[in-house]
Write a protein that holds these residues in place. Structure first.
Motif, PDB file in Angstrom:
ATOM      1  N   ASN A   1       0.787  -1.166   0.089  1.00 26.08           N
ATOM      2  CA  ASN A   1       0.267   0.165  -0.164  1.00 26.08           C
ATOM      3  C   ASN A   1       0.976   1.225   0.144  1.00 26.08           C
ATOM      4  N   ALA A   2       2.075   1.100   0.364  1.00 32.26           N
ATOM      5  CA  ALA A   2       3.039   2.266   0.258  1.00 32.26           C
ATOM      6  C   ALA A   2       3.060   2.776  -1.073  1.00 32.26           C
ATOM      7  N   ARG A   3       2.853   1.829  -2.221  1.00 31.21           N
ATOM      8  CA  ARG A   3       3.038   2.347  -3.526  1.00 31.21           C
ATOM      9  C   ARG A   3       1.872   2.089  -4.177  1.00 31.21           C
ATOM     10  N   ALA A   4       0.564   1.853  -3.793  1.00 36.31           N
ATOM     11  CA  ALA A   4      -0.657   1.479  -4.102  1.00 36.31           C
ATOM     12  C   ALA A   4      -1.333   2.524  -4.947  1.00 36.31           C
ATOM     13  N   ALA A   5      -1.975   2.480  -5.932  1.00 38.99           N
ATOM     14  CA  ALA A   5      -2.706   3.657  -6.381  1.00 38.99           C
ATOM     15  C   ALA A   5      -4.009   3.220  -5.764  1.00 38.99           C
ATOM     16  N   HIS A   6      -4.636   2.108  -5.589  1.00 35.93           N
ATOM     17  CA  HIS A   6      -5.654   1.663  -4.902  1.00 35.93           C
ATOM     18  C   HIS A   6      -5.468   0.976  -3.771  1.00 35.93           C
ATOM     19  N   PRO A   7      -5.678   0.902  -2.622  1.00 31.93           N
ATOM     20  CA  PRO A   7      -5.404   0.267  -1.319  1.00 31.93           C
ATOM     21  C   PRO A   7      -5.635  -1.244  -1.506  1.00 31.93           C
ATOM     22  N   ALA A   8      -4.858  -2.142  -1.204  1.00 30.88           N
ATOM     23  CA  ALA A   8      -4.783  -3.421  -1.420  1.00 30.88           C
ATOM     24  C   ALA A   8      -5.616  -3.899   0.227  1.00 30.88           C
ATOM     25  N   ASP A   9      -6.057  -5.280   0.135  1.00 27.18           N
ATOM     26  CA  ASP A   9      -6.760  -5.710   1.075  1.00 27.18           C
ATOM     27  C   ASP A   9      -6.124  -7.007   1.732  1.00 27.18           C
ATOM     28  N   LEU A  10      -5.928  -7.470   3.023  1.00 24.52           N
ATOM     29  CA  LEU A  10      -5.222  -8.431   3.422  1.00 24.52           C
ATOM     30  C   LEU A  10      -6.389  -9.635   3.641  1.00 24.52           C
ATOM     31  N   VAL A  11      -6.013 -10.851   3.095  1.00 15.04           N
ATOM     32  CA  VAL A  11      -6.914 -12.013   3.636  1.00 15.04           C
ATOM     33  C   VAL A  11      -5.759 -13.156   4.002  1.00 15.04           C
TER      34      VAL A  11
END
Length: 286
Positions: free
Chosen positions: A46-56
């Motif tokens: 997410n430090a580089r994300a244009a859209h936040p990732a989710d953790l599963v």
């Protein structure tokens, strides 16, 4: 924006693919076995994300964990455009087979049965996408075993076990499952399997090795492909414009031949039947 689930996203190729895809603006669903490693990976992505990732959280050796992950994904995403079955276990320090909670040998259940069950459980989310894709992962090391076959009568028999045999056995099963799924879901799902070469391990993975193994492995690790390069391979396949380049491709996305046994239609059907039974006869969308 694509919705892309990646197993084994906590390190190695999976982490690099997740970084690249999130940075490109896609919604990454990062599946990780270890919660602490997963949280660290999520922060990295997410430090580089244009859209936040989710953790599963997902342990592919545990059916209950797979079921919980599939339920979480169903709540998080209305559809799934791409599933990348990247996670695998290959511990060369093991001298005897380990068995998972489902009673199956650890490599077989983590590297084959787990991805099989996860794909089935996510098939309805995939079916909801306009052009869904499943990307499985095999190994270039299979070139050294041209006569390898599925040991249908010895799947969990410890007598033939070695970490290398068990790993390549499960990877052959992944190729065969890719081919079968392509046939069963023809016109509704695109599938491919990537033949991954030796990949440079992350420093923490190398540091965790016993001293002698670390010393012996060092030259091979220096010569191995960077994980970043293979992460880009995954990302290119996930976002490929047009038909995928082939059912079995190398790291440069060139079609390659699989081991001969993978083309045996009767063996592929038998493997599907055995895998269905071993995973509780999951329902598929196709």
């Amino acid at each position: 924006m694509l919705s892309i689930a990646i197993t084994g996203a906590g390190s190695g190729i999976g982490l690099r693919a997740a970084r690249a895809l999130a940075a490109a603006g896609h919604h990454v669903l990062a599946l990780c076995r270890d919660p602490d490693r997963g949280r660290a990976a999520l922060a990295d992505i997410n430090a580089r994300a244009a859209h936040p990732a989710d953790l599963v959280q997902a342990d592919l050796s545990a059916p209950a964990s797979i079921e919980a992950a599939a339920e979480q994904l169903a709540r998080t995403a209305g559809r799934l455009d791409v599933l990348i079955n990247n996670a695998a276990v290959f511990d060369q320090t093991l001298r005897a087979p380990q068995f998972a909670v489902d009673g199956h040998e650890l490599s077989w259940t983590t590297n084959h049965l787990g991805p099989f069950l996860l794909t089935a459980r996510l098939s309805r989310l995939l079916a909801a996408a306009d052009r869904p894709r499943v990307i499985n992962v095999a190994s270039k090391g299979l070139l050294s075993m041209p006569r390898i076959r599925i040991r249908f009568d010895q799947l969990d028999d410890p007598s033939w076990y070695s970490p290398t045999r068990a790993y390549y056995h499960a990877k052959l099963a992944q190729i065969m499952t890719t081919f079968t799924l392509a046939e069963r879901a023809a016109g509704h799902l695109e599938t491919t399997c990537v033949r991954v070469p030796a990949v440079r391990l992350d420093p923490d993975r190398v540091a965790a090795m016993p001293w002698l193994q670390r010393t012996l492995y060092a030259p091979k690790n220096r010569m191995a492909a960077p994980a970043e390069r293979l992460g880009e391979t995954y990302a290119r396949l996930a976002t490929w414009d047009g038909n995928l380049p082939g059912p079995y491709v190398d790291e440069d996305l060139r079609p390659v031949r699989a081991p001969a046994f993978a083309y045996d239609e009767a063996a592929r059907e038998r493997l599907w039947t055995v895998s269905q039974a071993a995973t509780g006869h999951p329902t598929w969308a196709w």
